[in-house]
Design a protein around this motif. Structure first.
Motif, PDB file in Angstrom:
ATOM      1  N   MET A   1     107.465  54.835  89.088  1.00  0.00           N
ATOM      2  CA  MET A   1     106.623  55.855  88.488  1.00  0.00           C
ATOM      3  C   MET A   1     107.527  56.908  87.846  1.00  0.00           C
ATOM      4  O   MET A   1     108.471  57.386  88.442  1.00  0.00           O
ATOM      5  N   ALA A   2     107.200  57.264  86.617  1.00  0.00           N
ATOM      6  CA  ALA A   2     107.948  58.282  85.881  1.00  0.00           C
ATOM      7  C   ALA A   2     107.057  59.509  85.682  1.00  0.00           C
ATOM      8  O   ALA A   2     105.837  59.452  85.872  1.00  0.00           O
ATOM      9  N   HIS A   3     107.683  60.609  85.299  1.00  0.00           N
ATOM     10  CA  HIS A   3     106.980  61.867  85.049  1.00  0.00           C
ATOM     11  C   HIS A   3     107.241  62.294  83.610  1.00  0.00           C
ATOM     12  O   HIS A   3     108.379  62.242  83.146  1.00  0.00           O
ATOM     13  N   TYR A   4     106.172  62.739  82.962  1.00  0.00           N
ATOM     14  CA  TYR A   4     106.270  63.145  81.564  1.00  0.00           C
ATOM     15  C   TYR A   4     105.510  64.433  81.322  1.00  0.00           C
ATOM     16  O   TYR A   4     104.560  64.762  82.040  1.00  0.00           O
ATOM     17  N   LEU A   5     105.908  65.121  80.273  1.00  0.00           N
ATOM     18  CA  LEU A   5     105.174  66.251  79.734  1.00  0.00           C
ATOM     19  C   LEU A   5     104.611  65.778  78.399  1.00  0.00           C
ATOM     20  O   LEU A   5     105.363  65.274  77.562  1.00  0.00           O
ATOM     21  N   PHE A   6     103.291  65.866  78.228  1.00  0.00           N
ATOM     22  CA  PHE A   6     102.662  65.549  76.956  1.00  0.00           C
ATOM     23  C   PHE A   6     102.433  66.873  76.233  1.00  0.00           C
ATOM     24  O   PHE A   6     101.653  67.717  76.683  1.00  0.00           O
ATOM     25  N   ASN A   7     103.119  67.046  75.141  1.00  0.00           N
ATOM     26  CA  ASN A   7     103.190  68.287  74.403  1.00  0.00           C
ATOM     27  C   ASN A   7     102.276  68.228  73.174  1.00  0.00           C
ATOM     28  O   ASN A   7     102.520  67.451  72.262  1.00  0.00           O
ATOM     29  N   LEU A   8     101.243  69.035  73.162  1.00  0.00           N
ATOM     30  CA  LEU A   8     100.338  69.113  72.021  1.00  0.00           C
ATOM     31  C   LEU A   8     100.703  70.363  71.236  1.00  0.00           C
ATOM     32  O   LEU A   8     100.666  71.472  71.770  1.00  0.00           O
ATOM     33  N   THR A   9     101.078  70.181  69.960  1.00  0.00           N
ATOM     34  CA  THR A   9     101.604  71.319  69.212  1.00  0.00           C
ATOM     35  C   THR A   9     100.879  71.642  67.929  1.00  0.00           C
ATOM     36  O   THR A   9     101.114  72.684  67.356  1.00  0.00           O
ATOM     37  N   LYS A  10     100.025  70.791  67.452  1.00  0.00           N
ATOM     38  CA  LYS A  10      99.348  71.114  66.200  1.00  0.00           C
ATOM     39  C   LYS A  10      97.889  70.705  66.249  1.00  0.00           C
ATOM     40  O   LYS A  10      97.508  69.783  66.962  1.00  0.00           O
ATOM     41  N   THR A  11      97.094  71.400  65.479  1.00  0.00           N
ATOM     42  CA  THR A  11      95.668  71.103  65.440  1.00  0.00           C
ATOM     43  C   THR A  11      95.423  69.894  64.561  1.00  0.00           C
ATOM     44  O   THR A  11      96.268  69.469  63.785  1.00  0.00           O
ATOM     45  N   ASP A  12      94.263  69.360  64.696  1.00  0.00           N
ATOM     46  CA  ASP A  12      93.832  68.238  63.881  1.00  0.00           C
ATOM     47  C   ASP A  12      93.323  68.818  62.552  1.00  0.00           C
ATOM     48  O   ASP A  12      92.249  69.421  62.518  1.00  0.00           O
ATOM     49  N   PRO A  13      94.067  68.684  61.444  1.00  0.00           N
ATOM     50  CA  PRO A  13      93.679  69.342  60.186  1.00  0.00           C
ATOM     51  C   PRO A  13      92.255  69.081  59.722  1.00  0.00           C
ATOM     52  O   PRO A  13      91.589  70.008  59.286  1.00  0.00           O
ATOM     53  N   PRO A  14      91.725  67.851  59.808  1.00  0.00           N
ATOM     54  CA  PRO A  14      90.368  67.654  59.294  1.00  0.00           C
ATOM     55  C   PRO A  14      89.304  68.430  60.067  1.00  0.00           C
ATOM     56  O   PRO A  14      88.315  68.844  59.505  1.00  0.00           O
ATOM     57  N   THR A  15      89.511  68.637  61.357  1.00  0.00           N
ATOM     58  CA  THR A  15      88.480  69.321  62.143  1.00  0.00           C
ATOM     59  C   THR A  15      88.749  70.803  62.271  1.00  0.00           C
ATOM     60  O   THR A  15      87.834  71.570  62.540  1.00  0.00           O
ATOM     61  N   GLY A  16      90.010  71.223  62.136  1.00  0.00           N
ATOM     62  CA  GLY A  16      90.354  72.625  62.281  1.00  0.00           C
ATOM     63  C   GLY A  16      90.212  73.137  63.704  1.00  0.00           C
ATOM     64  O   GLY A  16      90.149  74.339  63.921  1.00  0.00           O
ATOM     65  N   GLN A  17      90.151  72.242  64.682  1.00  0.00           N
ATOM     66  CA  GLN A  17      90.010  72.659  66.077  1.00  0.00           C
ATOM     67  C   GLN A  17      91.263  73.378  66.564  1.00  0.00           C
ATOM     68  O   GLN A  17      92.372  73.058  66.154  1.00  0.00           O
ATOM     69  N   SER A  18      91.073  74.325  67.476  1.00  0.00           N
ATOM     70  CA  SER A  18      92.207  74.983  68.113  1.00  0.00           C
ATOM     71  C   SER A  18      92.871  73.996  69.068  1.00  0.00           C
ATOM     72  O   SER A  18      92.268  72.987  69.467  1.00  0.00           O
ATOM     73  N   LEU A  19      94.114  74.271  69.454  1.00  0.00           N
ATOM     74  CA  LEU A  19      94.793  73.391  70.419  1.00  0.00           C
ATOM     75  C   LEU A  19      94.005  73.248  71.718  1.00  0.00           C
ATOM     76  O   LEU A  19      93.843  72.130  72.206  1.00  0.00           O
ATOM     77  N   PRO A  20      93.508  74.350  72.315  1.00  0.00           N
ATOM     78  CA  PRO A  20      92.730  74.175  73.546  1.00  0.00           C
ATOM     79  C   PRO A  20      91.488  73.302  73.360  1.00  0.00           C
ATOM     80  O   PRO A  20      91.173  72.467  74.216  1.00  0.00           O
ATOM     81  N   ASP A  21      90.790  73.483  72.244  1.00  0.00           N
ATOM     82  CA  ASP A  21      89.591  72.667  72.002  1.00  0.00           C
ATOM     83  C   ASP A  21      89.946  71.205  71.762  1.00  0.00           C
ATOM     84  O   ASP A  21      89.252  70.299  72.230  1.00  0.00           O
ATOM     85  N   LEU A  22      91.014  70.985  71.032  1.00  0.00           N
ATOM     86  CA  LEU A  22      91.463  69.621  70.768  1.00  0.00           C
ATOM     87  C   LEU A  22      91.869  68.932  72.067  1.00  0.00           C
ATOM     88  O   LEU A  22      91.479  67.793  72.330  1.00  0.00           O
ATOM     89  N   ALA A  23      92.632  69.641  72.902  1.00  0.00           N
ATOM     90  CA  ALA A  23      93.044  69.083  74.196  1.00  0.00           C
ATOM     91  C   ALA A  23      91.834  68.778  75.073  1.00  0.00           C
ATOM     92  O   ALA A  23      91.770  67.726  75.712  1.00  0.00           O
ATOM     93  N   ALA A  24      90.860  69.681  75.092  1.00  0.00           N
ATOM     94  CA  ALA A  24      89.647  69.455  75.889  1.00  0.00           C
ATOM     95  C   ALA A  24      88.912  68.209  75.414  1.00  0.00           C
ATOM     96  O   ALA A  24      88.398  67.427  76.227  1.00  0.00           O
ATOM     97  N   ALA A  25      88.871  67.996  74.111  1.00  0.00           N
ATOM     98  CA  ALA A  25      88.214  66.793  73.575  1.00  0.00           C
ATOM     99  C   ALA A  25      88.953  65.534  74.014  1.00  0.00           C
ATOM    100  O   ALA A  25      88.325  64.535  74.384  1.00  0.00           O
ATOM    101  N   PHE A  26      90.269  65.566  73.991  1.00  0.00           N
ATOM    102  CA  PHE A  26      91.043  64.408  74.459  1.00  0.00           C
ATOM    103  C   PHE A  26      90.741  64.136  75.929  1.00  0.00           C
ATOM    104  O   PHE A  26      90.541  62.984  76.332  1.00  0.00           O
ATOM    105  N   LEU A  27      90.715  65.188  76.733  1.00  0.00           N
ATOM    106  CA  LEU A  27      90.477  65.004  78.167  1.00  0.00           C
ATOM    107  C   LEU A  27      89.074  64.468  78.431  1.00  0.00           C
ATOM    108  O   LEU A  27      88.891  63.641  79.327  1.00  0.00           O
TER     109      LEU A  27
END
Length: 130
Positions: A1-27
């Protein structure tokens, strides 16, 4: 088992979502995008532990998860399981104060997938549950 940091750094240009909103949608979809060009993309395997991180300007951990799948494709990335979406984001500076200095120990990352140590992973989780 390995450990990673998944780094989200930019918004999705077509939707204009904020990083928190984009991350919440992924989750909500139990998935996280991972580009096949990421250095660690092909090494990801089911059972690996990940910290979910919002890069600049936020610089906070928003949760953790376990990989339910290895990397699948550029559209879908990886499937997540055992997701904990933390209601109180954990600032990177708080975690950095708890770990010994290492090569990865900083707040900004050039990559979306960063391999971290078990100590770094556990320190972030402990900070979130304090």
């Amino acid at each position: 088992m390995a450990h990673y940091l998944f780094n989200l750094t930019k918004t999705d240009p077509p939707t204009g979502q904020s990083l928190p909103d984009l991350a919440a949608a992924f989750l909500r979809s139990n998935s996280w995008p991972v580009d096949p060009a990421e250095p660690h993309a092909q090494a990801l395997t089911a059972g690996d532990q990940v910290l979910l991180y919002l890069g600049p300007p936020y610089r906070v951990f928003i949760g953790r998860a376990e990989l339910a799948s290895a990397w699948t494709d550029a559209t879908h990335g990886v499937q997540l399981t055992h997701i904990e979406h933390w209601t109180r984001p954990v600032p990177m500076e708080t975690v950095l104060a708890r770990i010994p200095p290492t090569e990865n120990a900083h707040a900004d990352f050039p990559r979306a997938v960063v391999r971290i140590t078990a100590v770094e992973y556990e320190s972030a989780v402990a900070t979130a549950t304090d």
